[in-house]
Design a protein around this motif. Structure first.
Motif, PDB file in Angstrom:
ATOM      1  N   ASP A 100       0.810  -1.221   0.000  1.00  0.00           N
ATOM      2  CA  ASP A 100       0.000   0.000   0.000  1.00  0.00           C
ATOM      3  C   ASP A 100       0.845   1.274   0.000  1.00  0.00           C
ATOM      4  O   ASP A 100       0.295   2.385  -0.061  1.00  0.00           O
ATOM      5  CB  ASP A 100      -0.957   0.013   1.194  1.00  0.00           C
ATOM      6  CG  ASP A 100      -0.231  -0.064   2.521  1.00  0.00           C
ATOM      7  OD1 ASP A 100       0.703  -0.879   2.629  1.00  0.00           O
ATOM      8  OD2 ASP A 100      -0.589   0.673   3.456  1.00  0.00           O
ATOM      9  N   ILE A 102       2.752   3.934  -1.871  1.00  0.00           N
ATOM     10  CA  ILE A 102       2.594   4.356  -3.264  1.00  0.00           C
ATOM     11  C   ILE A 102       3.930   4.709  -3.909  1.00  0.00           C
ATOM     12  O   ILE A 102       4.249   4.259  -5.013  1.00  0.00           O
ATOM     13  CB  ILE A 102       1.636   5.572  -3.358  1.00  0.00           C
ATOM     14  CG1 ILE A 102       0.261   5.211  -2.790  1.00  0.00           C
ATOM     15  CG2 ILE A 102       1.503   6.048  -4.808  1.00  0.00           C
ATOM     16  CD1 ILE A 102      -0.637   6.417  -2.566  1.00  0.00           C
ATOM     17  N   ILE A 200      -4.494   8.348  -8.293  1.00  0.00           N
ATOM     18  CA  ILE A 200      -3.932   8.921  -7.065  1.00  0.00           C
ATOM     19  C   ILE A 200      -3.916  10.435  -7.214  1.00  0.00           C
ATOM     20  O   ILE A 200      -3.273  10.985  -8.115  1.00  0.00           O
ATOM     21  CB  ILE A 200      -2.511   8.396  -6.807  1.00  0.00           C
ATOM     22  CG1 ILE A 200      -2.512   6.865  -6.669  1.00  0.00           C
ATOM     23  CG2 ILE A 200      -1.920   9.056  -5.568  1.00  0.00           C
ATOM     24  CD1 ILE A 200      -3.271   6.319  -5.485  1.00  0.00           C
ATOM     25  N   SER A 254      -5.319   3.203  -8.172  1.00  0.00           N
ATOM     26  CA  SER A 254      -5.567   2.435  -6.956  1.00  0.00           C
ATOM     27  C   SER A 254      -6.975   1.845  -6.941  1.00  0.00           C
ATOM     28  O   SER A 254      -7.899   2.410  -7.511  1.00  0.00           O
ATOM     29  CB  SER A 254      -5.392   3.355  -5.739  1.00  0.00           C
ATOM     30  OG  SER A 254      -5.846   2.753  -4.556  1.00  0.00           O
ATOM     31  N   GLU A 334      -1.580   4.452   0.498  1.00  0.00           N
ATOM     32  CA  GLU A 334      -3.009   4.359   0.232  1.00  0.00           C
ATOM     33  C   GLU A 334      -3.629   3.706   1.460  1.00  0.00           C
ATOM     34  O   GLU A 334      -2.921   3.300   2.386  1.00  0.00           O
ATOM     35  CB  GLU A 334      -3.248   3.469  -0.995  1.00  0.00           C
ATOM     36  CG  GLU A 334      -4.074   4.042  -2.136  1.00  0.00           C
ATOM     37  CD  GLU A 334      -5.456   4.582  -1.791  1.00  0.00           C
ATOM     38  OE1 GLU A 334      -5.803   4.775  -0.612  1.00  0.00           O
ATOM     39  OE2 GLU A 334      -6.202   4.843  -2.737  1.00  0.00           O
ATOM     40  N   ALA A 338      -5.564  -1.635   0.012  1.00  0.00           N
ATOM     41  CA  ALA A 338      -5.786  -1.136  -1.355  1.00  0.00           C
ATOM     42  C   ALA A 338      -4.647  -1.617  -2.247  1.00  0.00           C
ATOM     43  O   ALA A 338      -3.501  -1.728  -1.811  1.00  0.00           O
ATOM     44  CB  ALA A 338      -5.855   0.387  -1.367  1.00  0.00           C
ATOM     45  N   LYS A 339      -4.951  -1.914  -3.501  1.00  0.00           N
ATOM     46  CA  LYS A 339      -3.946  -2.331  -4.473  1.00  0.00           C
ATOM     47  C   LYS A 339      -3.558  -1.114  -5.322  1.00  0.00           C
ATOM     48  O   LYS A 339      -4.426  -0.423  -5.852  1.00  0.00           O
ATOM     49  CB  LYS A 339      -4.491  -3.445  -5.374  1.00  0.00           C
ATOM     50  CG  LYS A 339      -5.069  -4.641  -4.608  1.00  0.00           C
ATOM     51  CD  LYS A 339      -3.971  -5.469  -4.009  1.00  0.00           C
ATOM     52  CE  LYS A 339      -4.448  -6.623  -3.146  1.00  0.00           C
ATOM     53  NZ  LYS A 339      -5.667  -7.277  -3.482  1.00  0.00           N
ATOM     54  N   VAL A 340      -2.252  -0.880  -5.439  1.00  0.00           N
ATOM     55  CA  VAL A 340      -1.753   0.285  -6.185  1.00  0.00           C
ATOM     56  C   VAL A 340      -0.811  -0.172  -7.284  1.00  0.00           C
ATOM     57  O   VAL A 340       0.044  -1.035  -7.072  1.00  0.00           O
ATOM     58  CB  VAL A 340      -1.005   1.262  -5.251  1.00  0.00           C
ATOM     59  CG1 VAL A 340      -0.450   2.449  -6.046  1.00  0.00           C
ATOM     60  CG2 VAL A 340      -1.926   1.758  -4.141  1.00  0.00           C
TER      61      VAL A 340
END
Length: 405
Positions: A100, A102, A200, A254, A334, A338-340
């Motif tokens: 998470d 970024i 983002i 994201s 994030e 959450a997947k970024v």
């Protein structure tokens, strides 16, 4: 009475000086330096990807990437110009941001974080310059159990990675002479909407010039909302792209809200000198840090890990930032889980069109069932056809060269 030969000689000197002073892509030497830096950036990315294995330390990866850049750059332009060596090397510190996190994570030796493990989402970000001409790139990957095995990728991660990579491609193709930055923001939003992910908010694409990594012209990934404007987020001024310019095409998407938060876990270690600010610092450690920055990193971003006296650098940075002498690049997070995905490339706006010179292909294990909108799909198809033609031409040229040998 004038001497014609003297006049001619003087004119020649003026012409030579004018050529030397041209620092955009209309100068072929400048174009070559951008492309040389781009080769090194891609080489460093490939090297780092091979080292992203279970047990690898983030600190070691950052050092490894910086070594590739500095060693490769040191072999180029070795002759002095007017008695001075050509500056070259790292233009943006190698950052390795996991899960998470970024961006902007480049740890110090005294603050190492846990090593990589299988399944980690890793974002690599770095830059190289030759004589101040900068190329940058970012790449996202998943750590595999073994080098030969493809990692396990869930649907959410596959989707956001495909979205980010496609957004980067169409954004790069949309940055062309005569186009406006608002049109690029629109195409990124279109892709994000189609894949049901969020841009983002604080990420910007920037024009780059000699020794300037974040020029005045910039592109927002999305327009700020009323709440974001009230919270201090600034709306990007409209601008028009022009031939001979260079841009960093930076896309981070994201599965979360797209609202980054400063890290409460990782120290900010990446900074840039604010060349317009001056102040008489009171602390000895602050004066030491600023003196070193002015000597070694007067214009481009750096990490505190570069300083021999790490303790003094950590103590001195607070006063320097507080008085606006240094601009921080905070480690951003994030929301948890959450997947970024983060992809970045460099584009040159040439007379023949926009040329993407950095950035690697998206890993093949990133897949999604979602489809882009019709307009984006058409553009992606056109870009794929152009890339295929170039690859075929390059392969034929290589085959011909091998046959002659």
């Amino acid at each position: 009475m004038s001497d014609d030969s003297s006049t001619s000689s003087a004119e020649s000197v003026v012409e030579i000086k004018e050529v030397e002073d041209i620092t955009d892509l209309s100068n072929s030497d400048v174009c070559t330096k951008y492309q040389e830096a781009s080769v090194i950036v891609n080489l460093a990315l490939k090297g780092l990807i091979s080292q992203c294995i279970p047990g690898a330390k983030v600190l070691d990866l950052c050092k490894f990437g910086a070594t590739i850049i500095d060693t490769s750059a040191s072999k180029l332009y070795t002759k002095k110009i007017n008695g001075a060596a050509v500056e070259k090397g790292v233009a943006f510190p190698v950052c390795v941001s996991v899960n998470d996190v970024i961006c902007n994570n480049s740890p110090l030796a005294s603050e190492e974080i846990e090593p990589l493990k299988a399944g980690d989402i890793v974002k690599l970000d770095l830059g190289c310059h030759i004589d101040g001409y900068i190329s940058v790139a970012a790449h996202t990957l998943i750590v595999s159990d073994t080098p030969d095995a493809a990692p396990q990728v869930d649907d959410e991660m596959g989707n956001v990675a495909v979205a980010a990579y496609n957004a980067m491609l169409v954004a790069a193709a949309s940055i062309k002479a005569g186009a406006k930055n608002s049109s690029v923001t629109e195409v990124v939003n279109r892709v994000a909407t189609a894949y049901n992910v969020n841009a983002i908010a604080s990420v910007r694409m920037h024009q780059m010039k000699r020794f300037v990594i974040d020029g005045v012209k910039e592109v927002a990934l999305k327009d700020p909302t009323a709440d974001e404007l009230e919270a201090g987020e600034e709306k990007v001024d409209e601008c028009t792209f022009e031939q001979a310019e260079v841009y960093a095409v930076d896309v981070a998407l994201s599965t979360g809200e797209g609202r980054p938060r400063p890290s409460g876990t990782y120290r900010t270690t990446v900074f840039k000198r604010n060349v317009e600010a001056n102040y008489r610092l009171k602390m000895k450690n602050s004066r030491y840090l600023l003196s070193e920055v002015d000597k070694k990193f007067p214009t481009l971003p750096f990490t505190l890990a570069h300083f021999e006296d790490e303790r003094a650098a950590k103590m001195g940075v607070t006063e320097c930032v507080g008085h606006g002498l240094l601009t921080p690049y905070p480690v951003l997070h994030e929301q948890k889980d959450a997947k970024v995905a983060h992809f970045k490339c460099t584009v040159l706006l040439l007379p023949s069109g926009t040329l993407r010179v950095t950035g690697l292909d998206m890993p093949g294990y990133f897949k999604t069932e979602k489809k882009p909108d019709e307009e984006t799909e058409k553009l992606l198809t056109e870009l794929a056809e152009v890339a295929a033609k170039k690859a075929k031409k390059k392969a034929a040229k290589k085959k011909k060269k091998k046959a002659k040998a």
